[in-house]
Motif scaffolding. Sequence first.
Motif, short mmCIF file in Angstrom:
data_model
loop_
_atom_site.label_atom_id
_atom_site.label_comp_id
_atom_site.label_asym_id
_atom_site.label_seq_id
_atom_site.Cartn_x
_atom_site.Cartn_y
_atom_site.Cartn_z
N ALA A 1 45.78 118.29 30.68
CA ALA A 1 45.49 118.06 29.27
C ALA A 1 45.70 116.58 29.00
CB ALA A 1 46.39 118.92 28.39
N GLU A 2 45.39 116.17 27.79
CA GLU A 2 45.55 114.78 27.40
C GLU A 2 46.97 114.29 27.66
OE1 GLU A 2 45.79 112.75 23.07
OE2 GLU A 2 43.92 113.82 23.46
N GLY A 3 47.09 113.10 28.29
CA GLY A 3 48.39 112.50 28.55
C GLY A 3 48.96 112.76 29.93
N ILE A 4 48.37 113.69 30.66
CA ILE A 4 48.86 114.01 32.01
C ILE A 4 48.49 112.88 32.97
CG2 ILE A 4 48.62 115.59 33.97
CD1 ILE A 4 50.23 116.76 31.72
N GLU A 5 49.42 112.50 33.85
CA GLU A 5 49.14 111.51 34.88
C GLU A 5 48.68 112.19 36.16
OE1 GLU A 5 52.45 108.95 35.63
OE2 GLU A 5 52.03 107.69 33.87
N LEU A 6 47.85 111.49 36.92
CA LEU A 6 47.46 111.99 38.23
C LEU A 6 47.29 110.81 39.17
CD1 LEU A 6 44.12 111.45 38.47
CD2 LEU A 6 44.09 113.38 36.92
N LEU A 7 47.45 111.08 40.46
CA LEU A 7 47.33 110.05 41.50
C LEU A 7 46.06 110.29 42.28
CD1 LEU A 7 48.86 107.65 42.81
CD2 LEU A 7 49.82 109.31 44.42
N ILE A 8 45.23 109.27 42.39
CA ILE A 8 43.98 109.33 43.13
C ILE A 8 44.13 108.49 44.38
CG2 ILE A 8 41.50 108.87 43.05
CD1 ILE A 8 41.75 108.89 39.96
N THR A 9 43.96 109.09 45.55
CA THR A 9 44.15 108.40 46.82
C THR A 9 42.93 108.60 47.69
OG1 THR A 9 46.53 108.88 46.68
CG2 THR A 9 45.67 108.11 48.81
N VAL A 10 42.48 107.52 48.34
CA VAL A 10 41.38 107.64 49.29
C VAL A 10 41.82 108.55 50.42
CG1 VAL A 10 39.91 106.41 50.92
CG2 VAL A 10 40.41 105.40 48.70
N VAL B 1 45.06 111.00 31.87
CA VAL B 1 44.00 111.72 31.17
C VAL B 1 43.97 111.28 29.72
CG1 VAL B 1 43.17 113.99 30.41
CG2 VAL B 1 44.20 113.73 32.70
N LEU B 2 42.83 110.72 29.29
CA LEU B 2 42.68 110.31 27.90
C LEU B 2 42.17 111.43 27.02
CD1 LEU B 2 41.15 106.71 28.16
CD2 LEU B 2 43.54 107.36 27.81
N SER B 3 41.23 112.21 27.54
CA SER B 3 40.67 113.29 26.72
C SER B 3 39.98 114.30 27.63
CB SER B 3 39.67 112.75 25.69
OG SER B 3 38.56 112.15 26.32
N VAL B 4 39.78 115.49 27.08
CA VAL B 4 39.05 116.56 27.76
C VAL B 4 37.99 117.07 26.79
CG1 VAL B 4 39.19 118.86 28.79
CG2 VAL B 4 41.07 117.22 29.11
N ASP B 5 36.73 117.09 27.22
CA ASP B 5 35.68 117.56 26.31
C ASP B 5 35.52 119.08 26.41
OD1 ASP B 5 34.01 118.18 28.51
OD2 ASP B 5 32.81 116.36 28.31
#
Length: 268
Positions: free
Chosen positions: A256-265, A176-180
């Motif tokens: 929040a900014e800096g959190i990692e997440l995994l995106i899987t099909v 996550v780079l940013s949250v508006d």
Amino acid sequence: MIVTFLTDFGLEDDFVGTCHGVIKRIAPEAEIIDLTHGIRPGRIQQGALVLANALPYMPAGVHLAVVDPGVGSGRRPLALRDAEGRFYVGPDNGLLLPAADRFGGAVEAHELANPAYALESVSHTFHGRDLFAPAAAHLAAGVPLGDLGPPIALDALVRLELPEPEVGRSRIRATVLSVDRFGNIALNLRREHLEQASIVPGTRVELDVSGSRYYAVAARTFADARRGELILYEDSYRNVAIAVANGSAASVLGVAEGIELLITVDAI
């Protein structure tokens, strides 16, 4: 000349208005465009990304940016010029360079060290008023960049280290780079990253956030989703983002900014 202005000052106090006044006293003809003063306090990365995204839509001029948690420390105040002739004024903490890179990169940089182009008394805590705003105003009034202070080697400027995604055939590890303010989540991804992982509009994906799993659909617009459904889409700055129709994706996912997440099909 145009002076654009970005800070984390907010609008509750007099900080922004005071800087406007300093600029106008030095360069009465300058036109000031406030990009935003809603950068979260001290969030250099957020400020750098907003500045880089916004400047392609701005007239060329002087671009003043102040997100400066290191004010009063040894970090340098600086002004620089990019390859297309735009000027930037702000702290040497990585804030300015992503924007300059959009226009060929920085080609000249100088430390703000000439007292002739600062206010008479420079505080330890408000360089936005006492150093940066005067320097921006003098540049807008035609003062040569080199008059502001000694040159700085370009390779000595502080750069932000933006995280790189890990892209596989059917999964992506993103950050996550940013949250508006609407809760939309900008990721360190572009459309080509999704395509590498076989994620196209209509693809259902699983989002793993700190062990919690959610489902989203890759979409072109908010209208492609049902109310409350998470979508993965390309935002107006061509970054991949996560949103929820009529809601806040950041609140749903708890990120929040800096959190990692995994995106899987999703194979289902």
